[in-house]
Design an enzyme around this catalytic site. Structure first.
Site, PDB file in Angstrom:
ATOM      1  N   HIS A  17      46.477  51.110  42.043  1.00 35.62           N
ATOM      2  CA  HIS A  17      45.731  50.595  40.879  1.00 35.62           C
ATOM      3  C   HIS A  17      45.120  51.754  40.088  1.00 35.62           C
ATOM      4  CE1 HIS A  17      45.014  46.706  43.353  1.00 35.62           C
ATOM      5  NE2 HIS A  17      45.730  46.344  42.302  1.00 35.62           N
ATOM      6  N   LYS A  41      42.613  32.096  45.590  1.00 38.39           N
ATOM      7  CA  LYS A  41      42.606  33.173  46.587  1.00 38.39           C
ATOM      8  C   LYS A  41      41.206  33.372  47.142  1.00 38.39           C
ATOM      9  CE  LYS A  41      46.247  36.377  45.037  1.00 38.39           C
ATOM     10  NZ  LYS A  41      46.477  37.725  44.488  1.00 38.39           N
ATOM     11  N   ARG A  90      55.750  47.869  40.709  1.00 38.45           N
ATOM     12  CA  ARG A  90      56.055  48.617  41.932  1.00 38.45           C
ATOM     13  C   ARG A  90      57.528  48.602  42.256  1.00 38.45           C
ATOM     14  NH1 ARG A  90      51.647  45.405  45.269  1.00 38.45           N
ATOM     15  NH2 ARG A  90      52.711  43.869  44.014  1.00 38.45           N
ATOM     16  N   SER A 127      47.036  45.332  47.772  1.00 39.10           N
ATOM     17  CA  SER A 127      45.717  45.068  48.372  1.00 39.10           C
ATOM     18  C   SER A 127      45.879  44.221  49.628  1.00 39.10           C
ATOM     19  CB  SER A 127      44.816  44.323  47.379  1.00 39.10           C
ATOM     20  OG  SER A 127      44.659  45.066  46.207  1.00 39.10           O
TER      21      SER A 127
END
Ligand code: PNS
Length: 160
Positions: A17, A41, A90, A127
């Site tokens: 990040h 979440k 990514r 994460s």
């Protein structure tokens, strides 16, 4: 003033990040790192904790500020004069969903999305994985900023 947003859950922020935030800060006059609240979440860190960590780890970047938002990202963009959403990609597996969100956000508001290729050194980082590895006592010290590592160790003592 050209202002961009780097949105995310940041639960917690990783070195991946930070790499994207730093690089975005070189492209725009101002970058807002926005912690988006996802009701689906359950976070490890509260929104305030995430904001505090992000403020600390981005303190060296003078044109970066940190904020939080409950709701649609495009509404945040409209209300804050944001012209671009900057995100990291990514892998190919990120691409489908990121493209879908970019197209939806553009359809809703006209805001552009800048998908930046992640530093390959961080392409395996998320994460969620960092939290999982840390939960079972794995070493994540090189994957997150030192302050985030300290907070993770306080929150997850390395045992189940
Ligand atoms: O770090 P994450 O969880 O991958 O970030 C995803 C995030 C927060 C950027 C995305 O879920 C989002 O933009 N949420 C805000 C709500 C919204 O605008 N949803 C519509 C997206 S097209």
């Amino acid at each position: 003033m050209r202002r961009a947003v780097c949105p995310g859950s940041y639960d917690p922020a990783t070195n991946g990040h930070l790499d994207i935030i730093e690089r975005a800060s070189q492209l725009f006059d101002e970058v807002v790192v926005a912690v988006l609240v996802n009701k689906k979440k359950q976070g490890l860190f509260s929104i305030d904790e995430r904001l505090e960590m992000l403020r600390e780890v981005t303190a060296k970047l003078p044109n970066v500020r940190v904020d939080s938002w409950h709701g649609l990202l495009v509404d945040y963009c409209r209300q804050n004069g944001i012209v671009a959403i900057a995100k990291g990609l990514r892998s190919v597996s990120d691409f489908d969903y990121e493209l879908q969100m970019a197209q939806m956000n553009r359809e809703l508001s006209g805001v552009e999305t800048l998908l930046m290729s992640n530093n390959p050194a961080y392409s395996f980082l998320s994460s969620s994985l960092v939290k999982e590895v840390a939960t079972y006592g794995g070493d994540v010290a090189q994957m997150v900023p030192p302050l985030v590592h300290k907070r993770l160790m306080e929150r997850l003592p390395g045992t189940e």
